[in-house]
Design a protein around this motif. Structure first.
Motif, PDB file in Angstrom:
ATOM      1  N   GLU A   1       0.853  -1.184   0.000  1.00  0.00           N
ATOM      2  CA  GLU A   1       0.000   0.000   0.000  1.00  0.00           C
ATOM      3  C   GLU A   1       0.887   1.231   0.000  1.00  0.00           C
TER       4      GLU A   1
ATOM      5  N   HIS B   1       0.503   5.558   0.402  1.00  0.00           N
ATOM      6  CA  HIS B   1      -0.359   6.689   0.737  1.00  0.00           C
ATOM      7  C   HIS B   1       0.447   7.970   0.501  1.00  0.00           C
TER       8      HIS B   1
ATOM      9  N   ALA C   1      -4.314   7.158  -2.319  1.00  0.00           N
ATOM     10  CA  ALA C   1      -3.607   5.945  -1.912  1.00  0.00           C
ATOM     11  C   ALA C   1      -3.968   4.826  -2.859  1.00  0.00           C
TER      12      ALA C   1
ATOM     13  N   ALA D   1      -6.074   8.539   0.942  1.00  0.00           N
ATOM     14  CA  ALA D   1      -4.915   8.306   1.808  1.00  0.00           C
ATOM     15  C   ALA D   1      -5.262   8.617   3.251  1.00  0.00           C
ATOM     16  N   SER D   2      -4.545   7.966   4.168  1.00  0.00           N
ATOM     17  CA  SER D   2      -4.738   8.200   5.596  1.00  0.00           C
ATOM     18  C   SER D   2      -3.382   8.239   6.271  1.00  0.00           C
TER      19      SER D   2
END
Length: 598
Positions: free
Chosen positions: A247, A249, A277, A292-293
């Motif tokens: 992943e 982001h 993301a 995204a985070s």
């Protein structure tokens, strides 16, 4: 890895190769595997690194009894090879690729062994008759740690350790900040496995990291089994799983990456902007995009998000691209940025902007974006928290002058730092200014060019006692410059301001000499950015105010210095090519293994 080659079989075959007991058929199969399988090569190289360390330790145990020989290893290896029978010549042919990989492992692993096992080497007597071994230069340093537990084989790795091409980092627990020569900074979160491939390329085998890659480090590569992030001039978070899933982001800027299949071939190109993301599946190489985070990533190793350790105000411009006016982040401020002057005819109020990327200097870890003033007749200002009970009042730094609460209490010291760049020299006035109140006639200090009829230097339109109080800062340049300002507030407003341009050390104030010294009344409560006249662009980043030198020069792990200078000496060792006695035993044995398969 190929179906008929498990990890256990590969390790067993590699061990047989090192012991000289591997069969002809098995050796040929190993050769083909290493030529075609990147995962197998990684396992093989790691095994060889361990093998080299074992040789080193074994050699040192007999150091007291072993004589020192003045031997040319290259000639010795050549002699050994020439003396072999013709029957063994055919057997050696398939060792070619394997030997090359062993050689690469030996060179890249030597630096790691040199540092992590130096306590072993210290037990071996050294003499003038030593064998010079070339080593690669350090490309990064561990500049911050928090509750770190390393794998057993890396007990010598820790805060301040230099990192070399080919080195692998195994972090079991905690946070480790890694800073590269070009300013790229990675915050690794354990458990994680991480490879330093070169000065601008790394691989996250498994784990989680947050990265800040400044503009000058654009092109920095971060690789996983499923992703190759090849244009990472931005801020992003990355997760890699042992299954191959990944992943990414993006927090700021634009990120480009290739999605990789199981064979490492690029199947598609990704371009992700801030707040985007993507998740990659290793089986089908499918890509799922989602918001995204940054809550899932640790992005700062500092002990607090607010004032701490003498740092009272911080502005890293962690805002989205767009106008700077009304932005209200950081800490230690009494309100948002507000525009006092803007070139409406040329660029409009948006000429005071936030632009992606950072202006970080060597040793200064960048965070967020940076401020840009384009056009001319632009000034934007922000007030410090000098109110009763505010952070500066709590530190005892505030005094009343002319019914204004200013930072300037007698007997106190205040430090400021920032990064500044201008696109064109000798092109009119620009500067970072310290003000008291909102008027422009009360500028107590300005770092830039063209203020108060002066050239490039430090000026003040309140404390003008002639040319001696408007000192030059040297030759103006269009490169980023890192400034530290120290203000000593004296009795009766007899203050002294010392200005350091690109100080020699970011750790020890005593090693730094001021480039300019001014005297007068320097109490202030506001910071302004200005750009007047000409066609230049004025940029500012990483603005900090604190009570001591380290408070405004340190970041995250309080880095130890500039990475382009020689790497810090540790217990008498340095980063230069090191002469190693044959008494350690591992070099000649290891290269003989690489050359002959013994």
């Amino acid at each position: 890895m190929k179906a008929d080659w498990t990890t256990e079989r590969l390790l067993e075959a590699t061990g047989s190769f090192c012991n000289g007991t591997i069969s002809e058929a098995e050796g040929r199969e190993l050769d083909k595997l290493l030529a075609s399988d990147a995962q197998a090569r990684r396992i093989y190289t790691n095994y060889m690194w361990t093998h080299a360390c074992l040789f080193a330790e074994a050699g040192s145990l007999h150091a007291d009894d072993a004589p020192v020989h003045d031997i040319d290893v290259a000639q010795y290896v050549e002699h050994e090879v020439d003396d072999r029978s013709s029957a063994k010549q055919s057997r050696r042919s398939w060792y070619g690729l394997a030997a090359a990989i062993v050689a690469a492992a030996a060179v890249s692993s030597w630096a790691t062994w040199h540092w992590t096992s130096r306590q072993v080497a210290d037990r071996a007597p050294r003499s003038a008759e030593q064998l010079a071994v070339p080593t690669g230069d350090a490309v990064a340093r561990i500049t911050g740690t928090h509750n770190c537990i390393w794998r057993d084989s890396q007990s010598g790795v820790g805060y301040g350790s230099s990192l070399y091409p080919g080195q692998r980092i195994e972090l079991a627990e905690g946070l480790a900040e890694i800073t590269f020569e070009d300013g790229a900074t990675l915050l690794l979160e354990g458990p994680a496995s991480f490879n330093v491939d070169s000065s601008n390329k790394v691989a996250l085998v498994a784990g989680r990291l947050a990265a800040v890659v400044p503009e000058r480090a654009a092109g920095f590569h971060v690789h996983t089994a499923a992703l190759d992030l090849f244009d990472a001039g931005t801020e992003f978070g990355l997760v890699a799983q042992e299954s191959g899933a990944a992943e990414v982001h993006v927090f700021n800027g634009l990120l480009k990456a290739d999605v990789l299949d199981n064979a490492g071939r690029a199947t598609r190109r990704l371009e992700l902007n801030a707040a985007q993301a993507a998740r990659i599946s290793p089986v089908s190489t499918t890509v799922v995009e989602f918001p995204a985070s940054d809550a899932g990533f640790v992005r700062n190793i500092a002990p607090a998000a607010g004032p701490h350790d003498g740092l009272l105000a911080d502005e890293s411009f962690r805002y989205p691209e767009g106008p700077l006016e009304a932005q209200n982040g950081g800490f230690g401020w009494a309100g948002p940025w507000f525009t006092t002057s803007a070139d409406d005819e040329d660029a409009g109020p948006d000429s005071n902007r936030v632009t992606p990327g950072s202006l970080a200097m060597q040793g200064i870890v960048p965070v967020g974006n940076h401020a840009v003033l384009v056009g001319n007749r632009n000034r934007i200002r922000r007030q410090l928290a000098t109110s009763v009970g505010g952070v500066f009042d709590a530190e005892g730094l505030v005094e009343n002058q002319d019914e204004v609460r200013l930072v300037g209490r007698d007997g106190k010291n205040v430090y400021l730092s920032f990064v500044q760049r201008v696109s064109k020299v000798n092109d009119g006035f620009y500067g970072l200014e310290l003000h008291r109140g909102d008027g422009n006639g009360n500028r107590v200090l300005c770092i830039g060019n063209g203020a108060d009829g002066a050239g490039y230097g430090a000026t003040s339109n309140i404390n003008v006692y002639g040319a001696k109080n408007l000192p030059s800062l040297g030759v103006e340049s269009s490169a980023p410059n890192f400034f530290v300002i120290k203000i000593r507030f004296g009795v009766g407003n007899r203050d002294t301001a010392e200005v350091y341009r690109n100080p020699a050390s970011l750790r020890d104030e005593k090693e730094c000499e001021p480039d300019a010294v001014l005297r007068g009344n320097f109490a202030f409560d506001r910071v302004s950015l200005a750009n007047f006249d000409g066609s230049k662009v004025h940029e500012v980043d990483e603005l900090r105010v604190g009570t001591h030198f380290l408070a405004v020069t340190g970041r995250w792990g309080n880095n130890q210095g500039r990475l382009r200078q020689p790497i810090a000496h540790l217990d008498g060792f340095d980063s230069r090519p090191t002469a190693v006695s044959l008494e350690t035993g591992w070099i000649n044995r290891f290269w003989l293994v690489a050359s002959s398969g013994r």
